[in-house]
Write an enzyme that holds these catalytic residues in place. Sequence first.
Site, PDB file in Angstrom:
ATOM      1  N   ASN A   9       0.873  -1.180   0.000  1.00 18.62           N
ATOM      2  CA  ASN A   9       0.000   0.000   0.000  1.00 18.62           C
ATOM      3  C   ASN A   9       0.907   1.225   0.000  1.00 18.62           C
ATOM      4  O   ASN A   9       1.520   1.534   1.013  1.00 18.62           O
ATOM      5  CB  ASN A   9      -0.898  -0.029   1.250  1.00 18.62           C
ATOM      6  CG  ASN A   9      -1.664   1.274   1.435  1.00 18.62           C
ATOM      7  OD1 ASN A   9      -1.755   2.088   0.517  1.00 18.62           O
ATOM      8  ND2 ASN A   9      -2.210   1.468   2.623  1.00 18.62           N
ATOM      9  N   TRP A  10       0.973   1.884  -1.150  1.00 13.98           N
ATOM     10  CA  TRP A  10       1.919   3.005  -1.272  1.00 13.98           C
ATOM     11  C   TRP A  10       1.437   4.274  -0.565  1.00 13.98           C
ATOM     12  O   TRP A  10       2.201   5.228  -0.443  1.00 13.98           O
ATOM     13  CB  TRP A  10       2.150   3.315  -2.751  1.00 13.98           C
ATOM     14  CG  TRP A  10       3.047   2.327  -3.440  1.00 13.98           C
ATOM     15  CD1 TRP A  10       3.638   1.222  -2.902  1.00 13.98           C
ATOM     16  CD2 TRP A  10       3.478   2.382  -4.807  1.00 13.98           C
ATOM     17  NE1 TRP A  10       4.398   0.574  -3.845  1.00 13.98           N
ATOM     18  CE2 TRP A  10       4.319   1.269  -5.028  1.00 13.98           C
ATOM     19  CE3 TRP A  10       3.223   3.252  -5.869  1.00 13.98           C
ATOM     20  CZ2 TRP A  10       4.908   1.020  -6.265  1.00 13.98           C
ATOM     21  CZ3 TRP A  10       3.814   2.994  -7.097  1.00 13.98           C
ATOM     22  CH2 TRP A  10       4.649   1.889  -7.289  1.00 13.98           C
ATOM     23  N   LYS A  11       0.176   4.312  -0.191  1.00 10.30           N
ATOM     24  CA  LYS A  11      -0.380   5.534   0.430  1.00 10.30           C
ATOM     25  C   LYS A  11      -0.125   6.718  -0.513  1.00 10.30           C
ATOM     26  O   LYS A  11      -0.142   6.527  -1.721  1.00 10.30           O
ATOM     27  CB  LYS A  11       0.216   5.729   1.832  1.00 10.30           C
ATOM     28  CG  LYS A  11       0.123   4.426   2.645  1.00 10.30           C
ATOM     29  CD  LYS A  11       0.442   4.584   4.091  1.00 10.30           C
ATOM     30  CE  LYS A  11       0.293   3.226   4.777  1.00 10.30           C
ATOM     31  NZ  LYS A  11       0.457   3.274   6.211  1.00 10.30           N
ATOM     32  N   HIS A  97      -9.018   1.599   5.356  1.00 12.68           N
ATOM     33  CA  HIS A  97      -7.709   1.755   5.993  1.00 12.68           C
ATOM     34  C   HIS A  97      -7.838   2.724   7.175  1.00 12.68           C
ATOM     35  O   HIS A  97      -8.598   3.688   7.105  1.00 12.68           O
ATOM     36  CB  HIS A  97      -6.685   2.273   4.982  1.00 12.68           C
ATOM     37  CG  HIS A  97      -5.286   2.180   5.501  1.00 12.68           C
ATOM     38  ND1 HIS A  97      -4.767   3.114   6.360  1.00 12.68           N
ATOM     39  CD2 HIS A  97      -4.326   1.237   5.327  1.00 12.68           C
ATOM     40  CE1 HIS A  97      -3.531   2.753   6.687  1.00 12.68           C
ATOM     41  NE2 HIS A  97      -3.234   1.620   6.069  1.00 12.68           N
ATOM     42  N   GLU A  99      -6.078   5.074   8.110  1.00 16.90           N
ATOM     43  CA  GLU A  99      -5.835   6.491   7.764  1.00 16.90           C
ATOM     44  C   GLU A  99      -7.082   7.117   7.148  1.00 16.90           C
ATOM     45  O   GLU A  99      -7.346   8.300   7.337  1.00 16.90           O
ATOM     46  CB  GLU A  99      -4.613   6.585   6.827  1.00 16.90           C
ATOM     47  CG  GLU A  99      -3.327   6.344   7.601  1.00 16.90           C
ATOM     48  CD  GLU A  99      -2.223   5.647   6.827  1.00 16.90           C
ATOM     49  OE1 GLU A  99      -2.265   5.632   5.581  1.00 16.90           O
ATOM     50  OE2 GLU A  99      -1.308   5.090   7.483  1.00 16.90           O
ATOM     51  N   GLU A 169      -4.774  -4.601  10.808  1.00 21.96           N
ATOM     52  CA  GLU A 169      -3.717  -3.609  10.942  1.00 21.96           C
ATOM     53  C   GLU A 169      -3.896  -2.847  12.258  1.00 21.96           C
ATOM     54  O   GLU A 169      -4.648  -1.850  12.301  1.00 21.96           O
ATOM     55  CB  GLU A 169      -3.758  -2.615   9.781  1.00 21.96           C
ATOM     56  CG  GLU A 169      -3.580  -3.246   8.422  1.00 21.96           C
ATOM     57  CD  GLU A 169      -2.990  -2.258   7.407  1.00 21.96           C
ATOM     58  OE1 GLU A 169      -1.994  -2.603   6.784  1.00 21.96           O
ATOM     59  OE2 GLU A 169      -3.512  -1.139   7.278  1.00 21.96           O
ATOM     60  N   GLY A 175       3.395   2.334  10.702  1.00 23.71           N
ATOM     61  CA  GLY A 175       4.405   3.378  10.521  1.00 23.71           C
ATOM     62  C   GLY A 175       5.168   3.724  11.786  1.00 23.71           C
ATOM     63  O   GLY A 175       5.838   4.750  11.838  1.00 23.71           O
ATOM     64  N   SER A 215       4.173  -2.053  10.148  1.00 26.67           N
ATOM     65  CA  SER A 215       5.626  -2.151  10.330  1.00 26.67           C
ATOM     66  C   SER A 215       6.226  -3.487   9.891  1.00 26.67           C
ATOM     67  O   SER A 215       7.193  -3.962  10.494  1.00 26.67           O
ATOM     68  CB  SER A 215       6.009  -1.839  11.781  1.00 26.67           C
ATOM     69  OG  SER A 215       5.661  -0.499  12.096  1.00 26.67           O
ATOM     70  N   GLY A 236       3.252  -0.978   4.099  1.00 24.63           N
ATOM     71  CA  GLY A 236       3.337   0.438   3.732  1.00 24.63           C
ATOM     72  C   GLY A 236       4.762   0.786   3.333  1.00 24.63           C
ATOM     73  O   GLY A 236       5.208   0.498   2.219  1.00 24.63           O
ATOM     74  N   GLY A 237       5.510   1.383   4.256  1.00 26.53           N
ATOM     75  CA  GLY A 237       6.856   1.905   3.997  1.00 26.53           C
ATOM     76  C   GLY A 237       7.767   0.982   3.199  1.00 26.53           C
ATOM     77  O   GLY A 237       8.382   1.411   2.210  1.00 26.53           O
TER      78      GLY A 237
END
Length: 254
Positions: A9-11, A97, A99, A169, A175, A215, A236-237
């Site tokens: 998930n590149w956000k 999500h 966010e 999640e 993150g 993470s 993510g990251g």
Amino acid sequence: MRKKLIAGNWKMNKTVNETIRFFDNLLTNIDHSIISKVDIAVFPPFLDLYVALEKCKKIDIIIGAQNMYYKDEGAYTGEISPVMLKESGVNNVIIGHSERRCYFNDSDNVINEKVLSAISHNINPILCIGETEKERKDNKHFTVIERQIKRDLFNINSENIRNITIAYEPIWAIGTGKIATPDDADEMHKHIRHIIGEIYDNEVAENLRILYGGSVKPNNSKSLLERNNIDGALIGGASLKPDLFLEIIKSAIE
Ligand code: 13P
């Protein structure tokens, strides 16, 4: 046997040119025999979907969207509809999500509308759920997750649930570098499977793919992915760097 799914998930990261460079690098370095052993998906921002789909035309990597609105068209400034996604060749979408829930006020009710809408357009949702740090500290995490599942999947029948993936999640792990222990994650996934078994039946629960997100990095992915109830990861990251993403993909089949 549930095939593992490793999803990035590149956000709100990467321009079109950065997307092109990412896939050039990934596709040069990936061993194509991996693809039969593990499912791979990337969820770039809307503007990058076109080039991502072009790049993955000849390789079985799923390209999906990070969100969608639940209406087909109309006066909803700034939104993207399932009809638009579908026509662009997008068959998968992340919904709910944390966010979206926290920064854009996506309620369980809205998330349920989005899941129902995606399903009605033959777009497969990855439904994200997860508790806050306080909810876990207060020992409410199991009830919070149960409530989210029941509200977000309201009116989803036993046929349609088969096209849904759940991503657990925990918000405190996203993150932050704090990761749920494999024991805690596996326990929660088992709980989710149990709830799905109660709402639908055991066969549906056994076939449901449940991903862990928060993470996930190359140095911790294997210990999570080898657990019985953990069927993949939503990253993510570490999904922004082709080499790290590839290392995690490999750890799913070791
Ligand atoms: P991080 O892997 O950066 O913690 O993000 C997880 C996530 O939110 C994936 O959807």
